[in-house]
Design a protein around this motif. Structure first.
Motif, mmCIF file in Angstrom:
data_model
loop_
_atom_site.group_PDB
_atom_site.id
_atom_site.type_symbol
_atom_site.label_atom_id
_atom_site.label_comp_id
_atom_site.label_asym_id
_atom_site.label_seq_id
_atom_site.Cartn_x
_atom_site.Cartn_y
_atom_site.Cartn_z
ATOM 1 N N PRO A 154 0.788 -1.233 0.000
ATOM 2 C CA PRO A 154 0.000 0.000 0.000
ATOM 3 C C PRO A 154 0.823 1.288 0.000
ATOM 4 O O PRO A 154 0.336 2.320 0.466
ATOM 5 C CB PRO A 154 -0.756 -0.124 1.329
ATOM 6 N N SER A 155 2.048 1.292 -0.480
ATOM 7 C CA SER A 155 2.894 2.477 -0.363
ATOM 8 C C SER A 155 2.370 3.638 -1.206
ATOM 9 O O SER A 155 1.851 3.453 -2.319
ATOM 10 C CB SER A 155 4.334 2.155 -0.770
ATOM 11 N N SER A 208 -3.764 -4.221 1.844
ATOM 12 C CA SER A 208 -2.914 -3.657 0.799
ATOM 13 C C SER A 208 -3.723 -2.745 -0.109
ATOM 14 O O SER A 208 -3.445 -1.545 -0.224
ATOM 15 C CB SER A 208 -2.211 -4.750 -0.013
ATOM 16 N N ASP A 209 -4.773 -3.274 -0.735
ATOM 17 C CA ASP A 209 -5.554 -2.493 -1.692
ATOM 18 C C ASP A 209 -6.292 -1.328 -1.029
ATOM 19 O O ASP A 209 -6.188 -0.179 -1.474
ATOM 20 C CB ASP A 209 -6.572 -3.397 -2.395
ATOM 21 N N ILE A 210 -7.046 -1.636 -0.002
ATOM 22 C CA ILE A 210 -7.884 -0.611 0.641
ATOM 23 C C ILE A 210 -7.023 0.328 1.484
ATOM 24 O O ILE A 210 -7.157 1.558 1.416
ATOM 25 C CB ILE A 210 -8.988 -1.277 1.493
ATOM 26 N N TYR A 211 -6.126 -0.248 2.284
ATOM 27 C CA TYR A 211 -5.206 0.562 3.091
ATOM 28 C C TYR A 211 -4.440 1.532 2.187
ATOM 29 O O TYR A 211 -4.331 2.731 2.481
ATOM 30 C CB TYR A 211 -4.232 -0.367 3.813
ATOM 31 N N GLY A 212 -3.899 1.034 1.069
ATOM 32 C CA GLY A 212 -3.111 1.877 0.168
ATOM 33 C C GLY A 212 -3.932 2.981 -0.473
ATOM 34 O O GLY A 212 -3.487 4.127 -0.568
ATOM 35 N N ARG A 218 2.432 12.446 6.882
ATOM 36 C CA ARG A 218 1.548 12.248 8.030
ATOM 37 C C ARG A 218 2.121 11.139 8.918
ATOM 38 O O ARG A 218 2.945 10.351 8.476
ATOM 39 C CB ARG A 218 0.148 11.858 7.538
ATOM 40 N N PRO A 219 1.718 11.042 10.176
ATOM 41 C CA PRO A 219 2.317 10.059 11.095
ATOM 42 C C PRO A 219 2.249 8.628 10.585
ATOM 43 O O PRO A 219 3.153 7.853 10.806
ATOM 44 C CB PRO A 219 1.469 10.220 12.373
ATOM 45 N N GLN A 220 1.140 8.244 9.873
ATOM 46 C CA GLN A 220 1.025 6.852 9.456
ATOM 47 C C GLN A 220 1.835 6.546 8.218
ATOM 48 O O GLN A 220 1.877 5.417 7.760
ATOM 49 C CB GLN A 220 -0.449 6.478 9.209
ATOM 50 N N GLU A 221 2.495 7.561 7.633
ATOM 51 C CA GLU A 221 3.285 7.330 6.444
ATOM 52 C C GLU A 221 4.762 7.290 6.829
ATOM 53 O O GLU A 221 5.390 8.308 7.049
ATOM 54 C CB GLU A 221 3.027 8.419 5.402
ATOM 55 N N HIS A 223 2.644 -4.290 7.060
ATOM 56 C CA HIS A 223 4.074 -4.317 7.327
ATOM 57 C C HIS A 223 4.407 -3.542 8.594
ATOM 58 O O HIS A 223 3.698 -2.604 8.987
ATOM 59 C CB HIS A 223 4.850 -3.732 6.139
ATOM 60 N N ARG A 224 5.511 -3.938 9.208
ATOM 61 C CA ARG A 224 6.014 -3.320 10.448
ATOM 62 C C ARG A 224 6.114 -1.806 10.356
ATOM 63 O O ARG A 224 5.850 -1.094 11.331
ATOM 64 C CB ARG A 224 7.397 -3.920 10.723
ATOM 65 N N ASP A 225 6.505 -1.277 9.196
ATOM 66 C CA ASP A 225 6.761 0.153 9.059
ATOM 67 C C ASP A 225 5.506 0.962 8.735
ATOM 68 O O ASP A 225 5.600 2.167 8.507
ATOM 69 C CB ASP A 225 7.826 0.398 7.989
ATOM 70 N N PHE A 226 4.352 0.317 8.699
ATOM 71 C CA PHE A 226 3.089 1.033 8.506
ATOM 72 C C PHE A 226 2.303 0.942 9.808
ATOM 73 O O PHE A 226 1.822 -0.124 10.177
ATOM 74 C CB PHE A 226 2.270 0.406 7.373
#
Length: 349
Positions: A195-196, A232-236, A259-262, A316-319
């Motif tokens: 979802p990047s 992935s699809d919706i989150y992205g 933003r904080p979640q990015e 993923h850990r970084d999201f």
């Protein structure tokens, strides 16, 4: 455009597959694989990069602009003593010292490999040795070599009744092993694929190109992202919708404060996306279909709020997990219904 986290094939092959399945002509320019945005990472194109995954990884890397790539198999053959898990592949005699092998300057993770133990071992070797896996281990370098990872899907749906491990599961193994061995966090130079944000930005860029080729004069104001995977699809799509809203608020399209979640690996500030590209898009609506990873047994709810969201974070850990980002703008049965929904919303016959 067709946005997929698949990465073990060529764009042309995926376009042919889609053309046959849909009964209409899909061009390679309409296909975005998980690794397609890597063509924007020109600062790595002249470095010696280790590539991992399956399928035509070497050809994919070269098509994306990378000039000097080394595969896991080439590394294994150069240093046969490194791959020791499968006893049948261990050399029977001590091989001569390896000479002339290039120093690796970065790692590209295209997708889940076939032999996980080999790839995990050799990638860790490269990181711990600063690109010289034949050398005796001295002090562990940190920060380690840059890692570009494509596709973070923990699970994906195939013909089996239950979801299968995706590349996100492989990344989870790599991160855990690296931290267990070194006591430090594995860092990514970039995480791309859904979802990047950069992947959806690249999709918007290609959609605009398609519109221009078809002579579409009107500016594109709304995107509809259709997919079956909430994480992935919706989150992205929702993450990109937030990005678009932030861009409007800041009157800045290429350098928006994150933003904080990015998380940092999705930051596109260092990318060389065309400077003359001006976005007219105001929103990205997420449309969830029930023909893949996502299922629910009841009738399709009329409102997204009626649908329960995932309680286990598969991202993923970084999201950082934000429950709002897995709530679709719309839920429909299949892709055909999603297309009809978009036509209705846009008042097209």
């Amino acid at each position: 455009v067709f946005l997929t986290n698949a990465g073990n094939c060529l764009r042309s092959a995926k376009a042919r597959e889609l053309s046959q399945a849909l009964g209409l002509q899909v061009s390679p320019e309409q296909v975005i694989l998980s690794h397609s945005p890597l063509r924007l990472f020109s600062q790595f194109h002249h470095k010696c990069m280790l590539v991992a995954g399956q399928g035509p990884v070497e050809e994919n890397a070269q098509n994306l602009g990378f000039k000097h790539v080394v595969t896991i198999e080439a590394l294994r053959k150069a240093y046969p003593l490194l791959d020791m898990v499968d006893q049948s592949r261990r050399p029977k005699e001590l091989p001569p010292p390896t000479t002339g092998f290039p120093t690796i300057e970065g790692v590209i993770l295209f997708g889940e490999p076939v032999r996980w133990e080999t790839s995990l071992q050799l990638i860790i070797d490269v990181l711990l040795s600063n690109g010289n896996p034949g050398a005796e281990l001295q002090e562990i370098p940190y920060p380690h070599l840059p890692i570009l990872a494509c596709n973070m899907d923990l699970l994906w749906m195939a013909e089996a009744k239950m979801p299968r491990f995706g590349h996100g599961t492989f990344l989870l193994c790599l991160e855990t092993i690296y931290k267990k061995v070194t006591g430090r966090e594995l860092k990514y130079e970039a995480l791309i694929g859904k979802p990047s944000t950069v992947t959806y930005r690249y999709a918007e860029y290609l959609i605009k190109e398609q519109a221009e080729k078809q002579g579409w004069k009107s500016p594109i104001h709304r995107l509809y992202a259709v997919g079956d995977n909430p994480m992935s699809d919706i989150y992205g799509a929702n993450l990109y919708n937030n990005y678009l809203k932030a861009a409007q608020q800041n009157q800045m399209q290429a350098a928006v404060k994150m933003r904080p979640q990015e998380a940092n690996p999705q930051n596109e500030d260092h990318l060389n996306l065309r400077k003359d590209y001006n976005s007219s898009v105001q929103s990205c609506k997420s449309v969830l279909v029930c023909t893949g990873v996502y299922h629910h047994n009841e009738d399709i709810p009329k409102k997204t709020e009626e649908c329960t969201t995932e309680t286990v974070f598969h991202g993923h850990r970084d999201f950082c997990f934000d429950p709002r980002l897995v709530e679709a703008s719309y839920i429909v049965h299949d892709v055909n219904d999603a297309v009809e929904l978009a036509f209705k919303k846009e008042n097209w016959s």
